[in-house]
Design an enzyme around this catalytic site. Structure first.
Site, short mmCIF file in Angstrom:
data_model
loop_
_atom_site.label_atom_id
_atom_site.label_comp_id
_atom_site.label_asym_id
_atom_site.label_seq_id
_atom_site.Cartn_x
_atom_site.Cartn_y
_atom_site.Cartn_z
N VAL A 11 0.97 -1.25 0.06
CA VAL A 11 -0.04 -0.02 0.08
C VAL A 11 1.11 1.25 -0.15
CG1 VAL A 11 -1.91 1.12 1.26
CG2 VAL A 11 -1.67 -1.19 1.11
N GLU A 126 -10.16 5.03 6.52
CA GLU A 126 -10.86 4.69 5.46
C GLU A 126 -10.58 3.37 4.95
OE1 GLU A 126 -14.01 6.27 4.03
OE2 GLU A 126 -14.08 4.13 3.65
N ASP A 198 -9.59 -11.53 9.78
CA ASP A 198 -9.21 -9.97 9.14
C ASP A 198 -10.85 -9.55 8.79
OD1 ASP A 198 -7.50 -8.25 7.38
OD2 ASP A 198 -9.39 -8.75 6.20
N LYS A 202 -12.63 -5.91 10.56
CA LYS A 202 -13.10 -4.91 10.00
C LYS A 202 -14.83 -4.90 10.30
CE LYS A 202 -10.33 -5.76 5.77
NZ LYS A 202 -10.13 -6.72 4.75
#
Ligand code: NAP
Ligand code: HSE
Length: 426
Positions: A11, A126, A198, A202
């Site tokens: 990322v 975000e 994971d 979230k």
């Protein structure tokens, strides 16, 4: 605006490429240059492509959080204890923070957002949920006036990629996983993707915002996709369904008032349902609001560029707030209750391998009967000369009853493996 970047992997390096390719346009849009002043990495010798100036690399996180000229810190380290320390230090030093760290937020969401508000800075995240889909901001801002009753979605790109490959291309689990890793969708340790943790992290973040509750990853009932077999995919196929790893947060009620249940588990989804067509690493989330009705968010849930897009939006938002001398409000937790997953009545599918000899089917189904679980359908696939794969589809029952039933089924000597407990999306 000077930015400190913690982490320059999938990322982080995509963010650097985006900042470089959109430099002039971003300058115009933001009103000043977004300049990455330092980049924390573990290994400064590693090649990071043409957009990363080696002179900016450091192995000292402190050099970033103590640099008075850095105003925004972007944390993209992943599951390293340094991430929390760096975020706290950056906020305490008066910097705003952008992070994609769902593991951390799924346990420390309230503490960190309260700290940010107390020092008059932002913590934006975000990218921590559903990659490039603007879901967090929609929940935090656009849907503030909505009483959300249900959130159900696909929020892990890696498992969706694997399930799509298994279902549509007949690919094996391990081949699909290694491709997901190669493409940068999976976490450094993909066991969190596969086990559902994971997605649970979230979901905890989504549920905290959507229901105003303090939800931790450990509150989420989680089952992953590790037990699913190709025979389960074929069962779904024969019945006009696909298997998806679904994350669900739902407001229900009991005698003592409203409560919210949160779970992540594989589910059979009818091919006619829009979620059945969300393939590859894409994510999709359905929200049921009181006034707005049903909303569907869909898009890339993993991968460098889509995630960097979400990070960049947060950086711009944080920069604008800093220049305007404002910050986002901390999200206030209600005094709601969590629970109820085990009491909701619904259908389940149970997949298992058994010895293939006379009387075995009767032995297994007797256990279901003893627990009052009614079987709607059963399918058997011959696996070898003495082994069969069974899938039992139940009528409506509760998770508590199924847990007790499976406890006893698992004890039967004729059962070779209990593979998966699969929900049925209603
Ligand atoms: P990644 O490829 O593993 O990159 C992690 C980076 O952090 C690397 O540059 C690594 O340095 C650096 N790093 C880690 N620990 C460090 C330490 N103790 N000291 C110094 N540097 C350290 O991870 P990623 O995929 O970019 O993910 C970053 C974050 O985004 C994670 O929280 C992840 O969950 C989240 N996220 C990822 C995606 C995705 O699709 N990949 C999507 C949404 C959210 P080296 O390069 O030197 O090893
Ligand atoms: N490993 C995560 C996924 C990355 O597969 O969805 C996005 O958070």
């Amino acid at each position: 605006m000077r930015i400190g970047l913690l982490g320059c992997g999938t990322v982080g390096s995509a963010l650097m490429a985006l900042l470089a390719s959109e430099r002039d346009w971003l300058h115009e849009r933001v009103g000043e240059e977004l300049e990455v002043a330092r980049i924390l990495v573990r290994d400064p010798a590693r090649d990071r492509g043409p957009y990363v100036d080696r002179a900016l690399l450091t192995t000292s996180a402190e050099a970033i959080w103590s640099d008075p000229e850095i105003e925004v810190v972007v944390e993209l380290l992943g599951p390293d204890p340094l991430a929390r320390r760096a975020i706290v230090a950056a906020l305490e030093a008066g910097k705003s923070v952008v992070t994609a760290n769902k593991e951390l937020l799924s346990t420390d969401f309230q503490v960190l957002s309260t700290l940010a508000a107390s020092v008059g800075r932002d913590i934006f995240f975000e990218a921590a949920v559903a990659g490039g889909i603007p879901l967090v901001r929609a929940l935090r801002v656009s849907l503030l006036g909505e009483r959300i009753s249900r959130v159900v979605g696909i929020i892990n790109g890696t498992t969706n990629f694997i399930l799509t490959r298994m279902q549509d291309h007949g690919e094996g689990f391990l081949d699909a996983l290694s491709e997901a890793r190669r493409l940068g969708y999976a976490e450094a340790d993909p066991s969190g993707d596969i086990s559902g943790r994971d997605a649970a992290s979230k979901l905890a973040i989504i549920a905290s915002i959507a229901f105003g509750l303090e939800v931790s990853v450990d509150d989420v009932r989680v089952e992953g996709i590790e037990g699913l077999t190709e025979a389960d995919a074929r069962f779904a196929e024969r019945n006009g369904q696909v298997i998806k790893l679904l994350a669900t947060a739902e407001r229900t009620a009991d005698e003592q008032g409203p409560l919210v249940h949160v779970e992540v588990a594989p589910a059979l989804v009818d091919r006619s349902h829009p979620l059945a067509h969300v393939g590859g690493p894409d994510n999709a989330v359905y929200l049921q609001g009181g006034a707005v009705g049903q909303l569907l968010f869909q898009g890339p849930g993993a991968g460098g560029m889509p995630t960097a897009s979400a990070v960049l939006a947060d950086v711009i938002d944080a920069s604008r707030n800093l220049r305007a001398g404002v910050c986002a409000r901390a999200l206030v937790a209600d005094r709601g209750r969590l629970g109820g997953s085990d009491r909701k009545r619904r259908r389940f599918a149970i997949s298992l391998d058994v010895e293939d000899r006379p009387g075995v089917l009767a032995t297994v189904s007797q256990v279901f009967g003893r627990h009052g679980v009614s079987i709607a359908r059963m399918e058997q696939e011959e696996m070898s000369e003495d082994s069969a794969h069974l899938v039992f589809l139940t009528h409506d029952t509760t998770l508590a009853t199924i847990d007790a039933t499976l406890g006893d089924v698992g004890e039967l000597p004729v059962v070779r493996a209990l593979h998966a407990l699969i929900r049925v999306l209603a």
